[in-house]
Write an enzyme that holds these catalytic residues in place. Sequence first.
Site, PDB file in Angstrom:
ATOM      1  N   ASP A   1       0.827  -1.201   0.000  1.00 37.47           N
ATOM      2  CA  ASP A   1       0.000   0.000   0.000  1.00 37.47           C
ATOM      3  C   ASP A   1       0.871   1.264   0.000  1.00 37.47           C
ATOM      4  OD1 ASP A   1      -2.339   1.369  -0.064  1.00 37.47           O
ATOM      5  OD2 ASP A   1      -2.944   0.911   1.986  1.00 37.47           O
ATOM      6  N   GLY A   2       0.341   2.309  -0.635  1.00 34.35           N
ATOM      7  CA  GLY A   2       0.996   3.611  -0.561  1.00 34.35           C
ATOM      8  C   GLY A   2       1.584   4.106  -1.874  1.00 34.35           C
TER       9      GLY A   2
ATOM     10  N   ARG B   1       0.061   7.575  -2.719  1.00 34.47           N
ATOM     11  CA  ARG B   1       0.561   8.653  -1.859  1.00 34.47           C
ATOM     12  C   ARG B   1       2.025   8.981  -2.164  1.00 34.47           C
ATOM     13  NH1 ARG B   1      -1.475   5.811   3.345  1.00 34.47           N
ATOM     14  NH2 ARG B   1      -1.980   4.268   1.745  1.00 34.47           N
TER      15      ARG B   1
ATOM     16  N   ARG C   1       1.773  -5.036   6.056  1.00 36.72           N
ATOM     17  CA  ARG C   1       1.095  -4.012   5.256  1.00 36.72           C
ATOM     18  C   ARG C   1       1.867  -2.714   5.402  1.00 36.72           C
ATOM     19  NH1 ARG C   1      -5.208  -2.784   4.169  1.00 36.72           N
ATOM     20  NH2 ARG C   1      -4.876  -1.002   2.814  1.00 36.72           N
TER      21      ARG C   1
ATOM     22  N   ARG D   1      -0.366   8.843 -10.472  1.00 33.66           N
ATOM     23  CA  ARG D   1      -0.388   7.626  -9.655  1.00 33.66           C
ATOM     24  C   ARG D   1       0.407   6.485 -10.294  1.00 33.66           C
ATOM     25  NH1 ARG D   1      -3.958   7.239  -5.606  1.00 33.66           N
ATOM     26  NH2 ARG D   1      -4.146   4.991  -5.878  1.00 33.66           N
TER      27      ARG D   1
ATOM     28  N   HIS E   1       2.951   3.317  -8.989  1.00 34.05           N
ATOM     29  CA  HIS E   1       2.835   1.882  -9.274  1.00 34.05           C
ATOM     30  C   HIS E   1       4.115   1.362  -9.942  1.00 34.05           C
ATOM     31  CE1 HIS E   1      -1.179   2.013  -7.857  1.00 34.05           C
ATOM     32  NE2 HIS E   1      -1.716   2.622  -8.902  1.00 34.05           N
TER      33      HIS E   1
ATOM     34  N   LEU F   1      12.257 -19.884  -4.064  1.00 38.06           N
ATOM     35  CA  LEU F   1      11.205 -19.060  -3.449  1.00 38.06           C
ATOM     36  C   LEU F   1       9.921 -19.274  -4.238  1.00 38.06           C
ATOM     37  CD1 LEU F   1      10.290 -16.509  -1.642  1.00 38.06           C
ATOM     38  CD2 LEU F   1      10.876 -15.141  -3.636  1.00 38.06           C
TER      39      LEU F   1
ATOM     40  N   SER G   1      -6.757  -6.271  -6.014  1.00 43.42           N
ATOM     41  CA  SER G   1      -7.837  -6.894  -5.240  1.00 43.42           C
ATOM     42  C   SER G   1      -9.127  -6.925  -6.048  1.00 43.42           C
ATOM     43  CB  SER G   1      -8.059  -6.120  -3.938  1.00 43.42           C
ATOM     44  OG  SER G   1      -8.785  -4.943  -4.196  1.00 43.42           O
ATOM     45  N   SER G   2     -10.054  -7.771  -5.611  1.00 43.06           N
ATOM     46  CA  SER G   2     -11.366  -7.848  -6.259  1.00 43.06           C
ATOM     47  C   SER G   2     -12.039  -6.471  -6.249  1.00 43.06           C
ATOM     48  CB  SER G   2     -12.275  -8.814  -5.504  1.00 43.06           C
ATOM     49  OG  SER G   2     -11.603 -10.009  -5.236  1.00 43.06           O
ATOM     50  N   GLU G   3     -11.667  -5.664  -5.250  1.00 45.72           N
ATOM     51  CA  GLU G   3     -12.293  -4.342  -5.101  1.00 45.72           C
ATOM     52  C   GLU G   3     -11.578  -3.271  -5.952  1.00 45.72           C
ATOM     53  OE1 GLU G   3     -11.591  -6.404  -2.391  1.00 45.72           O
ATOM     54  OE2 GLU G   3     -13.683  -7.035  -2.407  1.00 45.72           O
TER      55      GLU G   3
HETATM   56  C1  FPP Z   1      -1.741   0.032  -3.426  1.00 45.20           C
HETATM   57  O1  FPP Z   1      -1.344   1.382  -3.447  1.00 45.20           O
HETATM   58  C2  FPP Z   1      -1.171  -0.701  -4.523  1.00 45.20           C
HETATM   59  C3  FPP Z   1      -1.894  -1.311  -5.515  1.00 45.20           C
HETATM   60  C4  FPP Z   1      -3.361  -1.277  -5.548  1.00 45.20           C
HETATM   61  C5  FPP Z   1      -1.257  -2.010  -6.652  1.00 45.20           C
HETATM   62  C6  FPP Z   1       0.022  -2.710  -6.404  1.00 45.20           C
HETATM   63  C7  FPP Z   1       0.714  -2.849  -7.707  1.00 45.20           C
HETATM   64  C8  FPP Z   1       2.042  -2.772  -7.932  1.00 45.20           C
HETATM   65  C9  FPP Z   1       3.023  -2.659  -6.850  1.00 45.20           C
HETATM   66  C10 FPP Z   1       2.611  -2.771  -9.319  1.00 45.20           C
HETATM   67  C11 FPP Z   1       2.365  -3.934 -10.188  1.00 45.20           C
HETATM   68  C12 FPP Z   1       2.555  -5.270  -9.569  1.00 45.20           C
HETATM   69  C13 FPP Z   1       3.502  -6.173  -9.905  1.00 45.20           C
HETATM   70  C14 FPP Z   1       3.432  -7.549  -9.344  1.00 45.20           C
HETATM   71  C15 FPP Z   1       4.620  -5.868 -10.807  1.00 45.20           C
HETATM   72  P1  FPP Z   1      -2.448   2.509  -3.635  1.00 45.20           P
HETATM   73  O2  FPP Z   1      -2.506   2.866  -5.065  1.00 45.20           O
HETATM   74  O3  FPP Z   1      -3.743   2.075  -3.037  1.00 45.20           O
HETATM   75  O4  FPP Z   1      -1.798   3.657  -2.809  1.00 45.20           O
HETATM   76  P2  FPP Z   1      -2.551   4.815  -1.986  1.00 45.20           P
HETATM   77  O5  FPP Z   1      -3.326   4.143  -0.901  1.00 45.20           O
HETATM   78  O6  FPP Z   1      -1.422   5.645  -1.467  1.00 45.20           O
HETATM   79  O7  FPP Z   1      -3.408   5.571  -2.972  1.00 45.20           O
END
Ligand code: FPP
Length: 224
Positions: free
Chosen positions: A2-3, A6, A170, A15, A19, A113, A47-49
């Site tokens: 998460d994050g 932000r 998390r 955003r 990612h 792994l 996630s599903s959401e």
């Molecule tokens: C949450 O941060 C993160 C996600 C919903 C996506 C996670 C995806 C990646 C790390 C990149 C692709 C994955 C792989 C396996 C290469 P958020 O966007 O909810 O952050 P916020 O809460 O700060 O808005």
Amino acid sequence: MDGNGRWAQARGLPRVAGHRQGAEAVRRAVVACIELGVDYLTIYAFSSENWKRPEREIDDLMGLLGLYLRNEVAELSQRGVRVCFIGDRGRLSTDIRKLIDQAEASTRENKALTLTVALNYGGRQEIVRAARRIAEDAVAGRLGAAAVEEYLFSGYLDTAGVPDPDLVIRTSGEQRLSNFLLWQAAYAELVFLPTLWPDFRKRDLEEAIAEYMKRERRYGASSG
Ligand code: FPP
């Protein structure tokens, strides 16, 4: 993980930049796990959401995932990583499904792994899918009600064959499971780190493991 949003916002970036750095952090986390002797790493990628996000962001995330699978699987395999996926594959594009199948097939024999990527994953949805398949087997006469026990139920989950997590981390300060491994994390130690996922490094993993090692795991028994 998460994050990401932000992290990007704090830098005045879109955003997707968060990612992108998040995908880099995944790369680092995999290497750190191998170095520290962690056998199983499960990451919550979508996630599903997450389908509730703007279409543009969903496309960006799926694009990044596709890129990651196209570019990284060979190297992951060289490092001895077995790649698995959990979640409902039904709603994923045929392109992504093909990449998933290829990644799983080409890394099946690896042992260093097991990297499980949770994609279109929700713990409740997974439990409902398992219950439905159990009901189907029961209706077809393959299963009696008395056979439905914890170990049997676990075998119907997407994570069949993967041990329950010892530690769930998390990032970004949020303190929720958000539908992640609801069944499997029954006795997991939960560690919440303030670090935003794109900043996640080996030392964060070490910090979380150190915290885990301080905890006394009782599995419902009394201490002492
Ligand atoms: C949450 O941060 C993160 C996600 C919903 C996506 C996670 C995806 C990646 C790390 C990149 C692709 C994955 C792989 C396996 C290469 P958020 O966007 O909810 O952050 P916020 O809460 O700060 O808005």
